[in-house]
Write a protein that holds these residues in place. Structure first.
Motif, PDB file in Angstrom:
ATOM      1  N   ARG A  86       0.831  -1.204   0.000  1.00 35.13           N
ATOM      2  CA  ARG A  86       0.000   0.000   0.000  1.00 35.13           C
ATOM      3  C   ARG A  86       0.867   1.256   0.000  1.00 35.13           C
ATOM      4  NH1 ARG A  86      -3.080   0.591   4.864  1.00 35.13           N
ATOM      5  NH2 ARG A  86      -4.044   2.317   3.699  1.00 35.13           N
ATOM      6  N   LEU A  87       0.291   2.340  -0.471  1.00 30.74           N
ATOM      7  CA  LEU A  87       0.879   3.680  -0.427  1.00 30.74           C
ATOM      8  C   LEU A  87       2.194   3.793  -1.194  1.00 30.74           C
ATOM      9  CD1 LEU A  87       0.070   4.794   3.235  1.00 30.74           C
ATOM     10  CD2 LEU A  87      -1.297   5.047   1.160  1.00 30.74           C
ATOM     11  N   LEU A  88       2.413   2.879  -2.136  1.00 32.11           N
ATOM     12  CA  LEU A  88       3.545   2.938  -3.047  1.00 32.11           C
ATOM     13  C   LEU A  88       3.216   2.049  -4.236  1.00 32.11           C
ATOM     14  CD1 LEU A  88       6.498   3.873  -3.603  1.00 32.11           C
ATOM     15  CD2 LEU A  88       7.228   1.725  -2.540  1.00 32.11           C
ATOM     16  N   PRO A  89       3.172   2.605  -5.445  1.00 31.83           N
ATOM     17  CA  PRO A  89       2.886   1.765  -6.610  1.00 31.83           C
ATOM     18  C   PRO A  89       3.875   0.610  -6.701  1.00 31.83           C
ATOM     19  CG  PRO A  89       2.736   4.074  -7.200  1.00 31.83           C
ATOM     20  CD  PRO A  89       3.295   4.030  -5.808  1.00 31.83           C
ATOM     21  N   ALA A  90       3.401  -0.518  -7.196  1.00 35.58           N
ATOM     22  CA  ALA A  90       4.230  -1.726  -7.240  1.00 35.58           C
ATOM     23  C   ALA A  90       5.345  -1.636  -8.264  1.00 35.58           C
ATOM     24  CB  ALA A  90       3.357  -2.946  -7.529  1.00 35.58           C
ATOM     25  N   SER A  91       5.131  -0.875  -9.329  1.00 36.51           N
ATOM     26  CA  SER A  91       6.137  -0.810 -10.385  1.00 36.51           C
ATOM     27  C   SER A  91       5.847   0.383 -11.281  1.00 36.51           C
ATOM     28  CB  SER A  91       6.126  -2.097 -11.218  1.00 36.51           C
ATOM     29  OG  SER A  91       4.864  -2.266 -11.853  1.00 36.51           O
ATOM     30  N   GLY A  92       6.748   0.603 -12.238  1.00 37.11           N
ATOM     31  CA  GLY A  92       6.520   1.587 -13.275  1.00 37.11           C
ATOM     32  C   GLY A  92       6.846   3.006 -12.876  1.00 37.11           C
ATOM     33  N   ILE A 150       8.555   5.077  -9.358  1.00 35.00           N
ATOM     34  CA  ILE A 150       9.781   5.860  -9.413  1.00 35.00           C
ATOM     35  C   ILE A 150       9.527   7.289  -8.953  1.00 35.00           C
ATOM     36  CG2 ILE A 150      11.552   6.796 -10.941  1.00 35.00           C
ATOM     37  CD1 ILE A 150      11.835   3.807 -10.293  1.00 35.00           C
ATOM     38  N   GLU A 151       8.385   7.837  -9.340  1.00 39.68           N
ATOM     39  CA  GLU A 151       8.038   9.205  -8.951  1.00 39.68           C
ATOM     40  C   GLU A 151       7.899   9.319  -7.437  1.00 39.68           C
ATOM     41  OE1 GLU A 151       5.139  12.448 -10.952  1.00 39.68           O
ATOM     42  OE2 GLU A 151       4.146  10.628 -10.243  1.00 39.68           O
ATOM     43  N   ALA A 152       7.221   8.374  -6.816  1.00 37.43           N
ATOM     44  CA  ALA A 152       7.061   8.414  -5.360  1.00 37.43           C
ATOM     45  C   ALA A 152       8.407   8.254  -4.660  1.00 37.43           C
ATOM     46  CB  ALA A 152       6.088   7.327  -4.911  1.00 37.43           C
ATOM     47  N   VAL A 153       9.250   7.351  -5.173  1.00 38.58           N
ATOM     48  CA  VAL A 153      10.563   7.142  -4.576  1.00 38.58           C
ATOM     49  C   VAL A 153      11.438   8.383  -4.758  1.00 38.58           C
ATOM     50  CG1 VAL A 153      12.693   5.788  -4.742  1.00 38.58           C
ATOM     51  CG2 VAL A 153      10.470   4.630  -4.753  1.00 38.58           C
ATOM     52  N   GLU A 154      11.307   9.038  -5.917  1.00 37.25           N
ATOM     53  CA  GLU A 154      12.064  10.272  -6.161  1.00 37.25           C
ATOM     54  C   GLU A 154      11.801  11.298  -5.062  1.00 37.25           C
ATOM     55  OE1 GLU A 154      12.344  13.900  -9.459  1.00 37.25           O
ATOM     56  OE2 GLU A 154      10.694  12.459  -9.531  1.00 37.25           O
ATOM     57  N   TRP A 155      10.528  11.498  -4.730  1.00 42.36           N
ATOM     58  CA  TRP A 155      10.198  12.512  -3.741  1.00 42.36           C
ATOM     59  C   TRP A 155      10.489  12.045  -2.323  1.00 42.36           C
ATOM     60  CZ3 TRP A 155       9.561  17.502  -4.598  1.00 42.36           C
ATOM     61  CH2 TRP A 155       9.464  17.876  -5.931  1.00 42.36           C
ATOM     62  N   GLY A 190      17.348  13.534   1.151  1.00 45.93           N
ATOM     63  CA  GLY A 190      18.631  14.113   0.786  1.00 45.93           C
ATOM     64  C   GLY A 190      18.717  15.621   0.905  1.00 45.93           C
ATOM     65  N   GLY A 191      17.566  16.304   0.908  1.00 42.82           N
ATOM     66  CA  GLY A 191      17.603  17.755   0.899  1.00 42.82           C
ATOM     67  C   GLY A 191      16.657  18.417   1.879  1.00 42.82           C
TER      68      GLY A 191
END
Length: 209
Positions: A80-86, A90-95, A101-102
């Motif tokens: 939940r609360l994180l897409p499984a792939s695609g 990546i967008e959720a992990v980016e943020w 990091g910042g």
């Protein structure tokens, strides 16, 4: 059952809020970093780095520290609360990483110089005041036309929100960032966020602009 070792900081609040959002059974343990509990031999067996938060998941045998790693783990555990792939994942992990990091480190330094030690290091105060406003501006731009930070509600929102909840310590008027303010207030109204904000103990109401 998950044991959560935590304190009333943004990094700690991320995980307690996530546990409430995921509806997982957990036991909070207070690690009072103002007293140095994080350096106790008992806690160092759980996290040799002497930081909070940390978890022990007795269902899987996993012991884990670092708030972002814990959020990823819990999202994958529950699906939940994180897409499984695609691209959406990546967008959720980016943020999530943007926060790790910042946003988080910069705002942590802003606490130190702007709130706890004003007047002691003018250069550092100016540096982190400027960087703080820049990062709030980045978040403002990101939320243009979006209800959440990365598609649907996700661990990216959960990771970033507790830092914004310290806006007063950043000397930030959320009225200057109306899209961040709208998102912040919507998050603050969620029942799991309210419950997680009170872990390991109540420090007061969620700050409102």
């Amino acid at each position: 059952m998950i044991d959560l070792y935590t304190w009333i900081t943004p990094n700690g609040l991320k995980v307690s809020i996530a546990l409430e959002e995921f509806g997982l059974d957990y036991r909070p343990h207070t690690i009072d970093i103002t007293r140095g509990d994080q350096f106790s031999p008992e806690y160092r067996k759980i996290n040799p780095g002497s930081k909070i938060p940390a978890i022990i998941d007795h269902d899987t045998g996993v012991t884990l520290s670092d708030s972002s790693a814990i959020l990823l783990y819990l999202a994958e555990k529950t699906g939940r609360l994180l897409p499984a792939s695609g691209p959406a994942r990546i967008e959720a992990v980016e943020w999530l990483f943007w926060q790790a990091g910042g946003f988080g480190p910069t705002l942590g330094h802003a606490h130190t110089f702007l709130t706890y030690n004003p007047g002691k290091a003018p250069f550092a105060e100016a540096l982190f005041a400027g960087e703080t406003r820049r990062l709030y501006g980045t978040l403002e731009a990101r939320l243009a036309g979006r209800e959440h930070i990365a598609g649907d509600y996700s661990i990216a929102d959960i990771a970033i929100w507790p830092w914004v909840s310290r806006f007063q310590r950043h000397v930030i008027d959320l009225g200057d960032f109306p899209k961040v303010q709208r998102w912040y207030l919507a998050m603050a109204g969620r029942a799991p966020v309210k419950r997680g904000y009170a872990v390991p103990h109540v420090t007061g109401e969620i700050p409102l602009p």
